[in-house]
Structures are given as structure tokens and as C-alpha cells.
Design an enzyme around this catalytic site. Structure first.
Site, PDB file in Angstrom:
ATOM      1  N   GLU A 236      37.378  50.911  38.061  1.00  0.00           N
ATOM      2  CA  GLU A 236      37.240  50.000  39.198  1.00  0.00           C
ATOM      3  C   GLU A 236      38.264  48.907  38.963  1.00  0.00           C
ATOM      4  O   GLU A 236      38.107  48.061  38.085  1.00  0.00           O
ATOM      5  CB  GLU A 236      35.817  49.448  39.289  1.00  0.00           C
ATOM      6  CG  GLU A 236      35.503  48.829  40.643  1.00  0.00           C
ATOM      7  CD  GLU A 236      35.876  47.365  40.731  1.00  0.00           C
ATOM      8  OE1 GLU A 236      36.939  47.066  41.328  1.00  0.00           O
ATOM      9  OE2 GLU A 236      35.136  46.527  40.218  1.00  0.00           O
ATOM     10  N   CYS A 270      35.847  40.870  42.526  1.00  0.00           N
ATOM     11  CA  CYS A 270      36.735  41.992  42.861  1.00  0.00           C
ATOM     12  C   CYS A 270      36.762  42.276  44.356  1.00  0.00           C
ATOM     13  O   CYS A 270      37.821  42.505  44.937  1.00  0.00           O
ATOM     14  CB  CYS A 270      36.302  43.247  42.111  1.00  0.00           C
ATOM     15  SG  CYS A 270      36.417  43.101  40.309  1.00  0.00           S
TER      16      CYS A 270
END
Length: 464
Positions: A236, A270
Site C-alpha cells: 500500500e 495516505c
């Protein structure tokens, strides 16, 4: 090679604590402990693993204030948000335990092929083996839990590398696993240099999988290093997510969504909405209202219960955010509010008159409390701008027209689309992850147990 890592409070420079760093010999010992523990742990029942995890949850709950204060002091996250992260970690653990206890195999239909009519085929899930978890700095406890808990529940042993900037809260959580009764070697948390991490985690044939939340650059490097041993790589990575505010949006709702979605954790999220695309007819009013909202936010001592925005992770990181702000201004943007750095503090910043050609509108991810505002005229133009980034983690569309949001969402290149909301959204159950240069795996209760295990088919010939 440093034997100790000094951790300082980014808000005031005080020493928070010291973390021992593994040397080469100690790293070899850590690996051997994990190898020694692997077989017995893989054969431990899911009932026993779950019972230990329930004890672990109880211990975390007892230490929420202690660990929350450590987290605030070592990274500048406001104390209210630090406590919330600890409580979220408990909920995530509970959800993984519940699903692990109800994760079933399958019985396949064998009599649809001549000659196999009397066979029985069923599946079971087995652990991958040893998993290295690389923990990020921005939500260290929460993302540690998202990696370590499902890995352990599926019978893997885990090596967790703590973040170098703020390792102390994660290290404390690692101690609670041991207090909950997890056997020696099953879960080990440690600090080490990047060189040793690459040698003993990424290149090591005894490690079957690596789970990383980090930058795209680091993800590519690790993928290359792990290729020779065909590691499972769960990545990720970077993101520069966009939220589209259409002409029919509720403006006050949109302002509050963006303020909350971008300012939480000082913008170090994020999937935060890092590019705000606003229909030209609303853009000026949106900027005025957002400026007023930003100027109502309290920036300051993260230990103050009333503070909304603390520091970014370090003064070095704040200097990089400052550089990115100045670069965008040099390219033609106008700073409406903020743009000021004081040590590791960055004032909430709005950059108006951003165009699609600027770096910040494409692949320059700003990991701080900065909102670039990009005007658009048509839905097609908004989609083109949002998709021009090489990243694709999350996205949002704020509109009253749900059907139009669904139509537009189908054309957005991202792992998630939030309809009538900004893109900073992560549900515990969600298979969280992105597309393009953001990565290729999914993390969450609906996905990680499967990711961290493998399916074995058992065939009983002539069972009937």
C-alpha cells in the site's frame, strides 16, 4: 552502526525515549527465534490464537492513555486523535478475531467431470510461514494491527519493523502481545537500519511475505529485492487522491468534509483528499468558506485536548512540505491562508488557482495540511484531472445527484470511490488498497486473512 535510536518530540525537541537497534548478530537471533516458533504456532488452534488475541485487546484497553501519550509525544499527533487510534486498534482486532473464527473452507463439486463422481474435494487455509511487516509512521499502532493481527490469527510468525521516527508506541504494543501469552518468537518488534532490513527481511529466503505501507519508491525497491525469492509482496504505497465537488454540492457540507478529511493527523493520511477539484461556479465561495474554517482550527501543543492540528512527523518533513508549497506558488498558485512553517508545525494551507499542469495536481504527494484547489467546468474535465495522477488509492465525489456520482465513480481509477463525501475513508471491513502506482493488494477484515494464508485442496478418492 548505531546501537540506539534517540526519539525526540517534534513539538518541543524533548527526548521522549531511546530504542535499541538490532545489529547483525542480534538480527540473526531474531530470525532463528521465529524459525523455531513457526511449526508449533502453525499447529496452534484458531481457538487458542483467538483467546490470546482477546487477552491482548484487554491489555491494549488498559494502556490506552499511556500508549496514546507516547504516540502524541513522539510524533505530534493530537492526544484526542492518538486515543482514537488506540480504540480503533481494539475494534480492528476484535473484527479480525470474529472473522477468523468464521472463515470457512469450500467443498467443490467433483461429480461434474466423468471419472471423478465419487471423489470428495475440500479446501483448508494454511499459513504462509514467516511475514515481515514494515510499519509506517502516520498511523503506526492502527496499521501495525491491520498487519500483525491477521498474520498471527492465520498461524504465521511475524517480524515487525517499527518506524524509525516514532517507534516507541508500537514497541509498547509489541510488549503487550507477549504479556497476552503469545509464545516466544511468534511476534517480534524491533528497530534496525534499512540495510539490515533489506538483508534479513526482504532478501531472506526464510521470509515468505512482506507487508509494506510506505512510499512507491520504497515499494519498488523492496519488490525488486524480494523477486529472487518469489516473496508475496503486499504493497500500500503513495497516493495523491482527488475529491470532486460538483456544482450541485451542499457547500457547507463540502467545506466541513474537506476540513476534516485533510486536516486530521496534520494531513499525513495516505487516502486524504490531496487534490480538491471544485466546479468553477462554486470555487470562489468554497475557498472563502474553507479559509474561514481553517482559520478556526487550533494549531499547537499536541498534548492540549483542544488542539486540532499538531506537528508533522519531524522538522525535516515540515521543511519538505514548505518546499512543496513554495514550488506550487512559483508555478502560479496563490496562497490564501497558511503557508507558514514553525519548526515541525505547518499552518493549515490553501493554495488557490492551481492548474492541472502543476506538479501538485499530478504526482507530487504533499504529506501535510495543504489543500490545492483546482477549478473545472465539466464532469469530463474533472475526471480527466483526477485520473491524470499515476496514483489511485481513494477518491470522493460531493454531489446531491447520486446517479451522476455512480456514473462518474465508474470512470475514476482508484481502489475506492466515496459517493457524496471526501475520499479520506477507511472502514475496518473494507479491502483497503489502490491501483496503478499505489499498489496491488488489499488490507482489511474482508481481505487480509485470505492474503496472509494459502488454500490447500484435499482430495479423497472414492469417498462415496
Amino acid at each position: 552502526m548505531e546501537k540506539e535510536l534517540s526519539v525526540y518530540n517534534p513539538a518541543n525537541g524533548d527526548l521522549v525515549g531511546i530504542l535499541p537497534m538490532l545489529d547483525e548478530k542480534e538480527f540473526q537471533t531474531v530470525i532463528q527465534r521465529a524459525l523455531d516458533a513457526r511449526k508449533a504456532w502453525s499447529q496452534t488452534s484458531i481457538y487458542d490464537r483467538s483467546r490470546m488475541m482477546e487477552l491482548f485487546m484487554e491489555l491494549v484497553e488498559q494502556h490506552v492513555e499511556e500508549i496514546g501519550q507516547i504516540l502524541t509525544k513522539e510524533m505530534g499527533k493530537p492526544i484526542v486523535q492518538a486515543r482514537a487510534e488506540l480504540m480503533a486498534a481494539i475494534d480492528i482486532t476484535r473484527s479480525f478475531v470474529q472473522r477468523a473464527n468464521h472463515l470457512y473452507g469450500e467443498v467443490l463439486n467433483a461429480d461434474n467431470q466423468p471419472g471423478y463422481e465419487r471423489d470428495l474435494i475440500f479446501t483448508r487455509r494454511e499459513p504462509l510461514g514467516m511475514i515481515a511487516c514494515i510499519i509506517p509512521f502516520n498511523y503506526p499502532v492502527k496499521l501495525m494491527i491491520h498487519k500483525v493481527v491477521p498474520a498471527l490469527l492465520m498461524g504465521n510468525v511475524v517480524l515487525a519493523k517499527v518506524p524509525s521516527d516514532n517507534p516507541l508506541a508500537v514497541s509498547k504494543v509489541g510488549e503487550l502481545f507477549r504479556q497476552a501469552g503469545f509464545p516466544e518468537g511468534v511476534i517480534q518488534c524491533f528497530g534496525c537500519s534499512r540495510e539490515l532490513s533489506n538483508q534479513y527481511l526482504i532478501e531472506n529466503p526464510d521470509i515468505q511475505a512482506v507487508s509494506l505501507t510506505g512510499s512507491t519508491r520504497v515499494g519498488i525497491q523492496m519488490s525488486k529485492a524480494g523477486a529472487d525469492t518469489l516473496k508475496h509482496m503486499f504493497m500500500e504505497l503513495g497516493g495523491n487522491d482527488g475529491t470532486i465537488i460538483r456544482q450541485d454540492a451542499d457547500l457547507d457540507f463540502a467545506v466541513e468534509e474537506i476540513a476534516q478529511g485533510r486536516m486530521v493527523n496534520a494531513g499525513q493520511t495516505c487516502c486524504a483528499c490531496k487534490r480538491i477539484l471544485v466546479h468553477r461556479s462554486l470555487k470562489d465561495a468554497f475557498v472563502r468558506k474553507l479559509k474561514k474554517r481553517f482559520e478556526s482550527l487550533k494549531v499547537g501543543n499536541p498534548m492540549d485536548e483542544s488542539v486540532d492540528v499538531g506537528t508533522v512527523i519531524s522538522e525535516k518533513a515540515a521543511m519538505e512540505v514548505e518546499r512543496q508549497i513554495q514550488l506550487t506558488i512559483s508555478q502560479g498558485a496563490v496562497c490564501v491562508t497558511g503557508g507558514v512553517r514553525r519548526g515541525a508545525f505547518v499552518e493549515p494551507t490553501i493554495l488557490d488557482q492551481v492548474t492541472r499542469e502543476m506538479d501538485i495536481a499530478k504526482d507530487m504527494e504533499v504529506f501535510g495540511p495543504v489543500v490545492p484547489v483546482i477549478a473545472f467546468d465539466t464532469d469530463e474535465e474533472a475526471l480527466a484531472i483526477i485520473n491524470q495522477s499515476s496514483f489511485g488509492l481513494s477518491s470522493g465525489i460531493i454531489t446531491k445527484d447520486l446517479q451522476k456520482a455512480m456514473e462518474m465513480g465508474a470512470h475514476i481509477e482508484a481502489g475506492a470511490v466515496v459517493l457524496n463525501g471526501q475520499g479520506n475513508y477507511r472502514h475496518t471491513e473494507q479491502g483497503f488498497g489502490g491501483v496503478k502506482m499505489t499498489g496491488h493488494s488489499r488490507e482489511g477484515v474482508s481481505a487480509t486473512l485470505e492474503e496472509f494464508s494459502r488454500v490447500k485442496h484435499y482430495i479423497v478418492r472414492k469417498a462415496f
